[in-house]
Design a protein around this motif. Structure first.
Motif, PDB file in Angstrom:
ATOM      1  N   PHE A   1      76.098  82.975  72.318  1.00  0.00           N
ATOM      2  CA  PHE A   1      77.094  84.039  72.138  1.00  0.00           C
ATOM      3  C   PHE A   1      78.499  83.446  72.130  1.00  0.00           C
ATOM      4  N   VAL A   2      78.723  82.484  73.057  1.00  0.00           N
ATOM      5  CA  VAL A   2      80.057  81.888  73.166  1.00  0.00           C
ATOM      6  C   VAL A   2      80.415  81.123  71.897  1.00  0.00           C
ATOM      7  N   SER A   3      79.479  80.253  71.453  1.00  0.00           N
ATOM      8  CA  SER A   3      79.764  79.481  70.237  1.00  0.00           C
ATOM      9  C   SER A   3      79.907  80.387  69.019  1.00  0.00           C
ATOM     10  N   GLY A   4      79.080  81.442  68.953  1.00  0.00           N
ATOM     11  CA  GLY A   4      79.201  82.390  67.842  1.00  0.00           C
ATOM     12  C   GLY A   4      80.512  83.141  67.877  1.00  0.00           C
ATOM     13  N   ASN A   5      80.977  83.483  69.075  1.00  0.00           N
ATOM     14  CA  ASN A   5      82.237  84.196  69.225  1.00  0.00           C
ATOM     15  C   ASN A   5      83.408  83.346  68.726  1.00  0.00           C
ATOM     16  N   VAL A   6      83.354  82.042  69.007  1.00  0.00           N
ATOM     17  CA  VAL A   6      84.423  81.146  68.558  1.00  0.00           C
ATOM     18  C   VAL A   6      84.464  81.095  67.031  1.00  0.00           C
ATOM     19  N   LYS A   7      83.284  80.982  66.429  1.00  0.00           N
ATOM     20  CA  LYS A   7      83.220  80.911  64.954  1.00  0.00           C
ATOM     21  C   LYS A   7      83.729  82.195  64.312  1.00  0.00           C
ATOM     22  N   VAL A   8      83.324  83.337  64.882  1.00  0.00           N
ATOM     23  CA  VAL A   8      83.797  84.613  64.338  1.00  0.00           C
ATOM     24  C   VAL A   8      85.299  84.750  64.524  1.00  0.00           C
ATOM     25  N   GLY A   9      85.811  84.241  65.668  1.00  0.00           N
ATOM     26  CA  GLY A   9      87.255  84.298  65.908  1.00  0.00           C
ATOM     27  C   GLY A   9      88.038  83.530  64.860  1.00  0.00           C
ATOM     28  N   ILE A  10      87.505  82.371  64.487  1.00  0.00           N
ATOM     29  CA  ILE A  10      88.154  81.572  63.431  1.00  0.00           C
ATOM     30  C   ILE A  10      88.124  82.323  62.107  1.00  0.00           C
ATOM     31  N   PHE A  11      86.997  82.945  61.813  1.00  0.00           N
ATOM     32  CA  PHE A  11      86.863  83.703  60.569  1.00  0.00           C
ATOM     33  C   PHE A  11      87.856  84.863  60.527  1.00  0.00           C
ATOM     34  N   ILE A  12      87.982  85.596  61.646  1.00  0.00           N
ATOM     35  CA  ILE A  12      88.924  86.728  61.709  1.00  0.00           C
ATOM     36  C   ILE A  12      90.360  86.229  61.567  1.00  0.00           C
ATOM     37  N   THR A  13      90.665  85.068  62.135  1.00  0.00           N
ATOM     38  CA  THR A  13      92.015  84.505  62.031  1.00  0.00           C
ATOM     39  C   THR A  13      92.364  84.201  60.571  1.00  0.00           C
TER      40      THR A  13
ATOM     41  N   THR B   1      81.798  89.253  75.480  1.00  0.00           N
ATOM     42  CA  THR B   1      81.915  88.759  74.096  1.00  0.00           C
ATOM     43  C   THR B   1      82.060  89.914  73.110  1.00  0.00           C
ATOM     44  N   ILE B   2      81.201  90.924  73.248  1.00  0.00           N
ATOM     45  CA  ILE B   2      81.280  92.089  72.359  1.00  0.00           C
ATOM     46  C   ILE B   2      82.592  92.837  72.573  1.00  0.00           C
ATOM     47  N   PHE B   3      83.033  92.916  73.821  1.00  0.00           N
ATOM     48  CA  PHE B   3      84.297  93.585  74.133  1.00  0.00           C
ATOM     49  C   PHE B   3      85.459  92.884  73.424  1.00  0.00           C
ATOM     50  N   GLY B   4      85.492  91.547  73.501  1.00  0.00           N
ATOM     51  CA  GLY B   4      86.548  90.788  72.844  1.00  0.00           C
ATOM     52  C   GLY B   4      86.509  90.941  71.330  1.00  0.00           C
ATOM     53  N   LEU B   5      85.291  90.942  70.773  1.00  0.00           N
ATOM     54  CA  LEU B   5      85.169  91.113  69.322  1.00  0.00           C
ATOM     55  C   LEU B   5      85.627  92.499  68.895  1.00  0.00           C
ATOM     56  N   GLY B   6      85.323  93.507  69.711  1.00  0.00           N
ATOM     57  CA  GLY B   6      85.769  94.867  69.392  1.00  0.00           C
ATOM     58  C   GLY B   6      87.279  94.964  69.356  1.00  0.00           C
ATOM     59  N   ILE B   7      87.939  94.320  70.320  1.00  0.00           N
ATOM     60  CA  ILE B   7      89.400  94.320  70.347  1.00  0.00           C
ATOM     61  C   ILE B   7      89.957  93.558  69.142  1.00  0.00           C
ATOM     62  N   ASN B   8      89.307  92.442  68.817  1.00  0.00           N
ATOM     63  CA  ASN B   8      89.760  91.626  67.687  1.00  0.00           C
ATOM     64  C   ASN B   8      89.666  92.393  66.374  1.00  0.00           C
ATOM     65  N   VAL B   9      88.563  93.119  66.195  1.00  0.00           N
ATOM     66  CA  VAL B   9      88.385  93.923  64.980  1.00  0.00           C
ATOM     67  C   VAL B   9      89.447  95.025  64.915  1.00  0.00           C
ATOM     68  N   SER B  10      89.707  95.687  66.056  1.00  0.00           N
ATOM     69  CA  SER B  10      90.700  96.769  66.090  1.00  0.00           C
ATOM     70  C   SER B  10      92.101  96.251  65.785  1.00  0.00           C
ATOM     71  N   SER B  11      92.441  95.084  66.393  1.00  0.00           N
ATOM     72  CA  SER B  11      93.780  94.529  66.136  1.00  0.00           C
ATOM     73  C   SER B  11      93.921  94.091  64.671  1.00  0.00           C
TER      74      SER B  11
ATOM     75  N   THR C   1     101.743  85.157  59.687  1.00  0.00           N
ATOM     76  CA  THR C   1     101.479  83.944  60.476  1.00  0.00           C
ATOM     77  C   THR C   1     101.762  84.216  61.947  1.00  0.00           C
ATOM     78  N   SER C   2     102.895  84.877  62.212  1.00  0.00           N
ATOM     79  CA  SER C   2     103.257  85.195  63.597  1.00  0.00           C
ATOM     80  C   SER C   2     102.235  86.131  64.240  1.00  0.00           C
ATOM     81  N   LEU C   3     101.856  87.185  63.494  1.00  0.00           N
ATOM     82  CA  LEU C   3     100.880  88.142  64.050  1.00  0.00           C
ATOM     83  C   LEU C   3      99.506  87.495  64.203  1.00  0.00           C
ATOM     84  N   THR C   4      99.155  86.619  63.268  1.00  0.00           N
ATOM     85  CA  THR C   4      97.858  85.936  63.358  1.00  0.00           C
ATOM     86  C   THR C   4      97.809  85.053  64.591  1.00  0.00           C
ATOM     87  N   ILE C   5      98.904  84.339  64.868  1.00  0.00           N
ATOM     88  CA  ILE C   5      98.945  83.475  66.054  1.00  0.00           C
ATOM     89  C   ILE C   5      98.843  84.316  67.324  1.00  0.00           C
TER      90      ILE C   5
END
Length: 691
Positions: A196-208, A73-83, A235-239
């Motif tokens: 962690f999983v449910s929190g990761n989904v919510k943060v993913g929506i926020f980052i999107t 989960t932390i690994f995915g969030l780190g990549i999401n923040v970097s992207s 929009t394309s990059l966000t998707i």
């Protein structure tokens, strides 16, 4: 120091470095090439987690899953923040291949319609993950954790019952308890990890949302892009970025749901094996389903070219399953016939197995082993096995309890390897009352004898129990009588229970920690010779628990003699302190009887060596006088409240024991070398024979 680190095999070191890198990813900007590699690694890790869960038979076999879940989960969030950092910084110039590829794959070559469709699919994907998979997995984890904790005491009691009944060994008991504790810890951890999983989904929506809205603002304000260009770009990059973050998260959520729903598995098969077994239970399911689909395809307006071929395929699958079922039934019948066939020319198996220990009960005593009716005999017998293991050093095999219609209703019988060693009768719901010398009121009752110690007693009913206790009787219930008698029978026959196989098991276990001792003993003695020495000790209630000292003493005298009786005496002397403490009082004093020197010499002169060891061949008149004098002395000692113990020279100790074994099998005879220097000896008199 760095030279001593094993970078190839030290998994903890690798994980520690990976965790540090993941944390740094949240802070340090990454080049797009490295970002592509990490995104591919994240996708691969998520896929591996799902596959591991699918191929894992039990949930606790993947006990590190909660920790892996947190790290991924932390690994995915780190990549999401970097992207997100790179998308906002570069805008249309962002050159991340993985993000561009996923965006193009979903939205198509371009255009407003492709972007709109891609965005809708992305929203649906997030909704499925949020409201279906993640929420369901979280709820299942909560319920599994609660029910696992609630059922833990019952499961522990069940394990204790299996051990007490002899169905499992002590090692299997420890293993089952450890697995039960691991299962409880696992589901407790999963209950928290799903957050962690449910929190990761919510943060993913926020980052999107940030990628889309803030990206458009950055594009129009900082990069001077038009609204249409900014909308299409972000929009394309966000998707693309959202899919790359939510797809691994979706796989991990799916794996979480799979692993917490494995609680109903038998613990030996994987998900695929279970599904195959359960979906092929009946062939008629597929035959009926295929027929229904084919019939539906005939109805006008329905796509017959889809339904009829599909129905035919399912019907054929059912037909094949039906053939397999018939083949299995035929094979089972053949196996049954083979089992019914005679085992040999005479129709009897060449080996008829015997139970090592068995307790046969009359039908009136069956409630003693029926737990639903409050019977606790199995538990009591389990305690006997443990206590005798500590007292004698002998691990008893399981005691099989069976009903025997040949016995009287209230009768029981104990057998060792199929041979009866004792039987007695007890009365259910009655109490055996014994006069221990402090009875103030005689009570009339049905006269009987205590089967364990041969003491006179009476049977009384429940309503007379309190009266007997007030009168000073020792009141004992039927199960306690049976268990006490069983204990005494096992103690008196312990040497018969110890076979060569049991001795070999002792040596194999001991070899793990005392390999040198066992190897030297095996070099000088056979298993049978070691067995004879141990049997000689058990015959006189000497514990063989200190097996190392027994083997070392035997090895010390191996070059001098291999005679069993001599080795037994030398081992007894080595275990002298242990033996003395069995009979000493709280002041470490042993009260003993001695024998007049004249008769000691006569005993020694009557020694006759036999294949089973030396015996005393006294004249019949001398033997009668000896037993008579000994009996009188024992009575006098017992009247003083002491246990009769004979102290004799080493040369005649075994002769005294052999000459009294028939009349007084439980007589304690010690030799002078066995007396420890810390033990005080107090003489109660000298036995004079023929005077």
């Amino acid at each position: 120091m760095l030279k001593n680190l094993d970078f190839k095999n030290n998994a903890d070191f690798v994980i520690a470095i990976a965790v540090i890198i993941v944390v740094l990813m949240l802070i340090i900007p990454l080049p797009t090439v490295l970002l592509d590699v990490l995104m591919a690694a994240n996708l691969t890790l998520s896929l591996l987690i799902v596959l591991i869960v699918i191929y894992t038979p039990r949930a606790i076999d993947f006990s590190s899953f909660p920790s892996v879940l947190l790290i991924s989960t932390i690994f995915g969030l780190g990549i999401n923040v970097s992207s997100t950092r790179l998308i906002l910084a570069k805008g249309a110039n962002f050159d991340g291949k993985m993000v561009r590829a996923f965006a193009t794959f979903v939205t198509g070559a371009g255009g407003t319609e492709g972007v709109a469709i891609g965005f809708v699919i992305f929203i649906i994907l997030i909704a499925v993950q949020t409201f279906v998979i993640t929420k369901g997995a979280t709820r299942v984890a909560e319920v599994a954790a609660r029910f696992t904790l609630d059922g833990m005491p019952i499961k522990q009691a069940s394990i204790e019952q299996e051990y007490n009944s002899g169905l499992i060994t002590e090692e299997e008991q420890r293993k089952k308890k450890l697995e039960l504790q691991q299962e409880s810890d696992f589901y407790g951890s999963m209950d928290g990890s799903t957050k962690f999983v449910s929190g990761n989904v919510k943060v993913g929506i926020f980052i999107t949302v940030i990628n889309l809205i803030v990206g458009m603002i950055f594009g129009m304000v900082l990069h001077k892009e038009s609204f249409d260009v900014a909308l299409a770009t972000y929009t394309s990059l966000t998707i693309g970025d959202g899919l790359l973050s939510q797809l691994p998260s979706l796989l991990v959520s799916f794996a979480t749901g799979l692993i917490v729903t494995r609680s109903a598995s038998d613990g030996r098969t994987t998900i695929g094996s279970n599904v195959k077994k359960e979906f092929t239970q009946s062939a008629w399911i597929y035959i009926i389903a295929g027929g229904a689909l084919a019939a539906l395809g005939i109805i006008p307006g329905f796509p017959w070219y889809v339904l009829i071929p599909m129905g035919a395929l399912i019907f054929y699958l059912g037909f094949r399953l039906l053939q397999i079922e018939k083949k299995k039934e035929k094979t089972a019948e053949e196996e049954t016939e083979k089992k019914k066939a005679p085992a040999g020319p005479s129709g009897i198996s060449p080996v008829v197995p015997l139970d090592a220990l068995s307790l046969e009960l009359g039908y009136a005593l069956i409630p003693l082993v029926d737990e639903e009716k409050g019977g606790d005999l199995r538990e009591r017998v389990g305690r006997i096995r443990r206590e005798l293991g500590l007292d004698l050093g002998l691990v008893l095999p399981p005691i099989k309890m069976i009903d025997n219609s040949i016995l009287e209703p209230n009768e029981y019988c104990f057998k060792i390897r199929g041979v009866e060693v004792g039987r007695a009768t007890v009365r259910m719901n009655w109490y055996m009352c014994m006069n221990t010398g402090s009875v103030t009121e005689e009570i009339e009752g049905e006269k009987t004898t205590d089967p364990a110690f041969g003491l006179p007693a009476i049977w009384l009913t429940e309503d007379q129990r309190d009266r007997a206790q007030r009168a000073g009787y020792a009141v004992v219930d039927s199960p306690t009588i049976l268990v006490t008698h069983l204990t005494e029978m096992i103690k008196s026959r312990a040497q018969e229970i110890l076979g060569r196989q049991e001795v070999q098991s002792i040596l194999d276990t001991l070899k793990k920690d005392f390999s040198a001792v066992v190897e030297e003993a095996n070099k000088h003695f056979t298993v049978g010779e070691i067995q004879k020495v141990m049997q000689g000790l058990l015959r006189e209630q000497v514990s063989i628990r200190n097996t190392v000292s027994i083997l070392e003493t035997m090895c010390d005298y191996a070059a001098i003699t291999k005679k069993t009786d001599v080795l037994v005496e030398k081992v007894r002397q080595r275990l002298g302190r242990q033996i003395c403490l069995q009979y000493a009082d709280e002041k470490k004093t042993i009260h003993v009887l001695t024998i007049e020197p004249y008769f000691v010499e006569k005993l020694d002169a009557s020694r006759v060596e036999t294949i089973n060891g030396p015996i005393a061949a006294l004249e019949p008149s001398d033997q009668r006088n000896w037993i008579s004098a000994l009996s009188a002395s024992i009575v006098a000692v017992q009247e003083k409240g002491y246990l009769p113990i004979i102290l004799a020279p080493e040369a005649v100790r075994v002769l005294i024991k052999s000459s009294t074994e028939r009349e007084m099998p439980n007589l304690v005879v010690l030799s002078v070398p066995e007396i420890d220097k810390e033990i005080r000896i107090e003489s109660l008199g000298e036995i004079k024979v023929g005077s």
